[in-house]
Design a protein around this motif. Structure first.
Motif, PDB file in Angstrom:
ATOM      1  N   ILE A  83       0.851  -1.193   0.000  1.00 56.48           N
ATOM      2  CA  ILE A  83       0.000   0.000   0.000  1.00 56.48           C
ATOM      3  C   ILE A  83       0.883   1.238   0.000  1.00 56.48           C
ATOM      4  CG2 ILE A  83      -1.825   1.217   1.264  1.00 56.48           C
ATOM      5  CD1 ILE A  83      -2.154  -1.684   2.685  1.00 56.48           C
ATOM      6  N   THR A  84       0.679   2.113  -0.975  1.00 57.29           N
ATOM      7  CA  THR A  84       1.465   3.347  -1.086  1.00 57.29           C
ATOM      8  C   THR A  84       0.518   4.524  -1.345  1.00 57.29           C
ATOM      9  OG1 THR A  84       1.807   2.937  -3.445  1.00 57.29           O
ATOM     10  CG2 THR A  84       3.544   2.187  -1.930  1.00 57.29           C
ATOM     11  N   PRO A  85       0.965   5.757  -1.025  1.00 56.40           N
ATOM     12  CA  PRO A  85       0.138   6.929  -1.340  1.00 56.40           C
ATOM     13  C   PRO A  85       0.000   7.097  -2.851  1.00 56.40           C
ATOM     14  CG  PRO A  85       1.868   7.467   0.250  1.00 56.40           C
ATOM     15  CD  PRO A  85       2.196   6.117  -0.311  1.00 56.40           C
ATOM     16  N   CYS A  86      -1.062   7.734  -3.261  1.00 55.45           N
ATOM     17  CA  CYS A  86      -1.261   8.013  -4.681  1.00 55.45           C
ATOM     18  C   CYS A  86      -0.101   8.874  -5.200  1.00 55.45           C
ATOM     19  CB  CYS A  86      -2.588   8.735  -4.886  1.00 55.45           C
ATOM     20  SG  CYS A  86      -2.882   9.264  -6.595  1.00 55.45           S
ATOM     21  N   ALA A  87       0.476   8.473  -6.316  1.00 54.48           N
ATOM     22  CA  ALA A  87       1.626   9.199  -6.855  1.00 54.48           C
ATOM     23  C   ALA A  87       1.269  10.600  -7.309  1.00 54.48           C
ATOM     24  CB  ALA A  87       2.225   8.415  -8.019  1.00 54.48           C
ATOM     25  N   ASP A  88       0.005  10.867  -7.655  1.00 49.92           N
ATOM     26  CA  ASP A  88      -0.404  12.167  -8.190  1.00 49.92           C
ATOM     27  C   ASP A  88      -0.743  13.175  -7.096  1.00 49.92           C
ATOM     28  OD1 ASP A  88      -0.058  11.259 -10.791  1.00 49.92           O
ATOM     29  OD2 ASP A  88      -2.115  10.482 -10.902  1.00 49.92           O
ATOM     30  N   HIS A  89      -1.577  12.790  -6.131  1.00 47.81           N
ATOM     31  CA  HIS A  89      -2.017  13.765  -5.127  1.00 47.81           C
ATOM     32  C   HIS A  89      -2.008  13.201  -3.713  1.00 47.81           C
ATOM     33  CE1 HIS A  89      -5.801  11.524  -5.161  1.00 47.81           C
ATOM     34  NE2 HIS A  89      -5.791  11.638  -6.481  1.00 47.81           N
ATOM     35  N   GLY A  90      -1.253  12.153  -3.494  1.00 45.07           N
ATOM     36  CA  GLY A  90      -1.203  11.558  -2.168  1.00 45.07           C
ATOM     37  C   GLY A  90      -0.080  12.133  -1.318  1.00 45.07           C
ATOM     38  N   SER A  91      -0.081  11.742  -0.036  1.00 44.82           N
ATOM     39  CA  SER A  91       0.976  12.174   0.881  1.00 44.82           C
ATOM     40  C   SER A  91       1.242  11.050   1.888  1.00 44.82           C
ATOM     41  CB  SER A  91       0.560  13.450   1.627  1.00 44.82           C
ATOM     42  OG  SER A  91      -0.486  13.157   2.547  1.00 44.82           O
ATOM     43  N   ALA A  92       2.331  11.210   2.635  1.00 46.45           N
ATOM     44  CA  ALA A  92       2.672  10.195   3.626  1.00 46.45           C
ATOM     45  C   ALA A  92       1.593  10.072   4.697  1.00 46.45           C
ATOM     46  CB  ALA A  92       4.020  10.541   4.271  1.00 46.45           C
ATOM     47  N   PHE A  93       0.846  11.152   4.937  1.00 47.83           N
ATOM     48  CA  PHE A  93      -0.212  11.112   5.937  1.00 47.83           C
ATOM     49  C   PHE A  93      -1.315  10.117   5.564  1.00 47.83           C
ATOM     50  CE2 PHE A  93      -4.226  12.724   7.763  1.00 47.83           C
ATOM     51  CZ  PHE A  93      -3.902  12.608   9.113  1.00 47.83           C
ATOM     52  N   ASP A  94      -1.469   9.860   4.260  1.00 44.37           N
ATOM     53  CA  ASP A  94      -2.460   8.879   3.818  1.00 44.37           C
ATOM     54  C   ASP A  94      -2.150   7.499   4.382  1.00 44.37           C
ATOM     55  OD1 ASP A  94      -3.729  10.874   2.389  1.00 44.37           O
ATOM     56  OD2 ASP A  94      -2.698  10.403   0.506  1.00 44.37           O
ATOM     57  N   LEU A  95      -0.860   7.199   4.563  1.00 43.23           N
ATOM     58  CA  LEU A  95      -0.473   5.914   5.149  1.00 43.23           C
ATOM     59  C   LEU A  95      -0.865   5.850   6.620  1.00 43.23           C
ATOM     60  CD1 LEU A  95       3.076   5.254   3.621  1.00 43.23           C
ATOM     61  CD2 LEU A  95       0.876   4.258   2.941  1.00 43.23           C
ATOM     62  N   VAL A  96      -0.779   6.982   7.304  1.00 43.36           N
ATOM     63  CA  VAL A  96      -1.189   7.032   8.705  1.00 43.36           C
ATOM     64  C   VAL A  96      -2.680   6.724   8.819  1.00 43.36           C
ATOM     65  CG1 VAL A  96      -1.371   8.477  10.764  1.00 43.36           C
ATOM     66  CG2 VAL A  96       0.633   8.664   9.277  1.00 43.36           C
ATOM     67  N   ARG A  97      -3.481   7.348   7.964  1.00 41.61           N
ATOM     68  CA  ARG A  97      -4.919   7.097   7.967  1.00 41.61           C
ATOM     69  C   ARG A  97      -5.217   5.635   7.644  1.00 41.61           C
ATOM     70  NH1 ARG A  97      -7.491   9.232   3.968  1.00 41.61           N
ATOM     71  NH2 ARG A  97      -9.527   9.187   4.983  1.00 41.61           N
ATOM     72  N   ALA A  98      -4.504   5.091   6.676  1.00 38.91           N
ATOM     73  CA  ALA A  98      -4.722   3.695   6.300  1.00 38.91           C
ATOM     74  C   ALA A  98      -4.380   2.758   7.458  1.00 38.91           C
ATOM     75  CB  ALA A  98      -3.881   3.354   5.068  1.00 38.91           C
ATOM     76  N   ALA A  99      -3.257   3.022   8.117  1.00 34.49           N
ATOM     77  CA  ALA A  99      -2.856   2.185   9.247  1.00 34.49           C
ATOM     78  C   ALA A  99      -3.874   2.265  10.373  1.00 34.49           C
ATOM     79  CB  ALA A  99      -1.473   2.613   9.752  1.00 34.49           C
ATOM     80  N   MET A 131      -9.912   5.161  -0.475  1.00 31.55           N
ATOM     81  CA  MET A 131      -9.239   6.217   0.274  1.00 31.55           C
ATOM     82  C   MET A 131      -8.130   6.854  -0.559  1.00 31.55           C
ATOM     83  SD  MET A 131      -8.989   4.157   3.913  1.00 31.55           S
ATOM     84  CE  MET A 131      -7.926   5.387   4.659  1.00 31.55           C
ATOM     85  N   HIS A 132      -8.121   6.571  -1.883  1.00 33.49           N
ATOM     86  CA  HIS A 132      -7.154   7.140  -2.834  1.00 33.49           C
ATOM     87  C   HIS A 132      -5.728   6.667  -2.555  1.00 33.49           C
ATOM     88  CE1 HIS A 132     -10.412   9.647  -4.248  1.00 33.49           C
ATOM     89  NE2 HIS A 132     -10.607  10.093  -3.022  1.00 33.49           N
ATOM     90  N   LEU A 133      -5.613   5.418  -2.107  1.00 30.29           N
ATOM     91  CA  LEU A 133      -4.306   4.797  -1.939  1.00 30.29           C
ATOM     92  C   LEU A 133      -4.073   3.807  -3.076  1.00 30.29           C
ATOM     93  CD1 LEU A 133      -4.744   4.313   1.852  1.00 30.29           C
ATOM     94  CD2 LEU A 133      -2.723   5.427   0.903  1.00 30.29           C
ATOM     95  N   THR A 134      -2.816   3.555  -3.360  1.00 32.47           N
ATOM     96  CA  THR A 134      -2.456   2.585  -4.396  1.00 32.47           C
ATOM     97  C   THR A 134      -2.196   1.233  -3.733  1.00 32.47           C
ATOM     98  OG1 THR A 134      -1.463   4.309  -5.767  1.00 32.47           O
ATOM     99  CG2 THR A 134      -0.812   2.036  -6.221  1.00 32.47           C
ATOM    100  N   VAL A 135      -2.846   0.202  -4.234  1.00 31.25           N
ATOM    101  CA  VAL A 135      -2.707  -1.148  -3.670  1.00 31.25           C
ATOM    102  C   VAL A 135      -2.213  -2.083  -4.772  1.00 31.25           C
ATOM    103  CG1 VAL A 135      -3.862  -3.043  -2.487  1.00 31.25           C
ATOM    104  CG2 VAL A 135      -4.607  -0.686  -2.074  1.00 31.25           C
TER     105      VAL A 135
END
Length: 247
Positions: A83-99, A131-135
């Motif tokens: 699972i990684t943040p979206c390359a276009d408009h994602g951020s590292a904080f998205d990983l926090v939300r996912a976790a 959640m706009h994450l890349t899986v």
């Protein structure tokens, strides 16, 4: 079959040359979270592993057989979702939300600075994509977070010997630390600390025998340059002082 009943976390205490020469065994996460299992090492030897209940085996740990043979564990590649943040408009904080959301569902997660890993689950994959994450599905070693109170205390965790929130009974003035402050509720025997509590104590001659606790010596009181003032709450026996008070 070699019987294994000991584990050295990350080969702790072993020389690198011994680790390099040791046989290896590849185990996926499903096996490594068990305390008892069978396996075959890189030398073709059958292993019967019997570890204390609750033990989790991590990649890099060393199994020790009853005859002293050592087998280094390698985390086998297995099916995982990365699972990684979206390359276009994602951020590292998205990983926090996912976790956070995965943790609420008690999902085992491998935490990395730039990605997360979980075992395959199409429902969770759909949630994460929403959640706009890349899986991405792939094959890789899986080392989920053990948690702050995981048994064994090794893996991602570190042992800290911090003493938070405990009051120190006495500090050492010789080391530049502040001295102990005595106050109400202090259970120390102040009679042995040499504290001066007022003129009444200072007036007692050094040759005067010590009086029983709570029973002052009358002659010492008369010799004081500044007389003791009695008032409410005084526990002295006033009849011994000649004050003629009637209580």
């Amino acid at each position: 079959m070699l019987t294994v009943n000991k584990l050295l976390p990350q080969g702790q205490g072993l020389a690198p040359v011994l680790l390099k020469r040791a046989a290896t065994v590849e185990l996926d996460w499903d096996v490594r979270q068990r305390s008892r299992f069978d396996a075959t090492d890189s030398q073709g030897r059958a292993l019967g592993v019997f570890l204390p209940r609750g033990t989790v085996v991590r990649g890099g740990d060393v199994l020790v057989a009853e005859d002293g043979a050592m087998i280094r564990v390698q985390a086998a590649a297995q099916a995982v979702l990365v699972i990684t943040p979206c390359a276009d408009h994602g951020s590292a904080f998205d990983l926090v939300r996912a976790a956070y959301h995965l943790g609420n569902r008690h999902v085992q997660i491998e935490l990395q600075p730039d990605h997360l890993k979980i075992e395959p689950d199409h429902v969770l994959a759909d949630m994460l994509r929403a959640m706009h994450l890349t899986v991405k599905a792939t094959q890789a070693a899986f080392e989920p977070e053990g948690g702050a109170y995981a048994a064994g205390g090794h893996g991602h965790g570190h042992a800290h010997d911090h003493d938070h929130g405990h009051a120190h009974a006495h500090s050492n003035p010789a080391h530049g630390e502040p001295g102990h402050v005595h106050g109400p509720g202090c259970s120390h025997d102040h009679g042995h600390h040499g504290h001066e509590h007022g003129p009444h104590d200072a007036a007692a001659p050094s040759t005067t025998p010590a009086a029983p606790r709570g029973k002052p010596v009358g002659i010492a009181i008369k010799a004081a340059t500044t007389p003791h003032v009695h008032g409410p709450g005084c526990n002295h026996d006033h009849d011994d002082h000649g004050h003629g008070h009637k209580h």
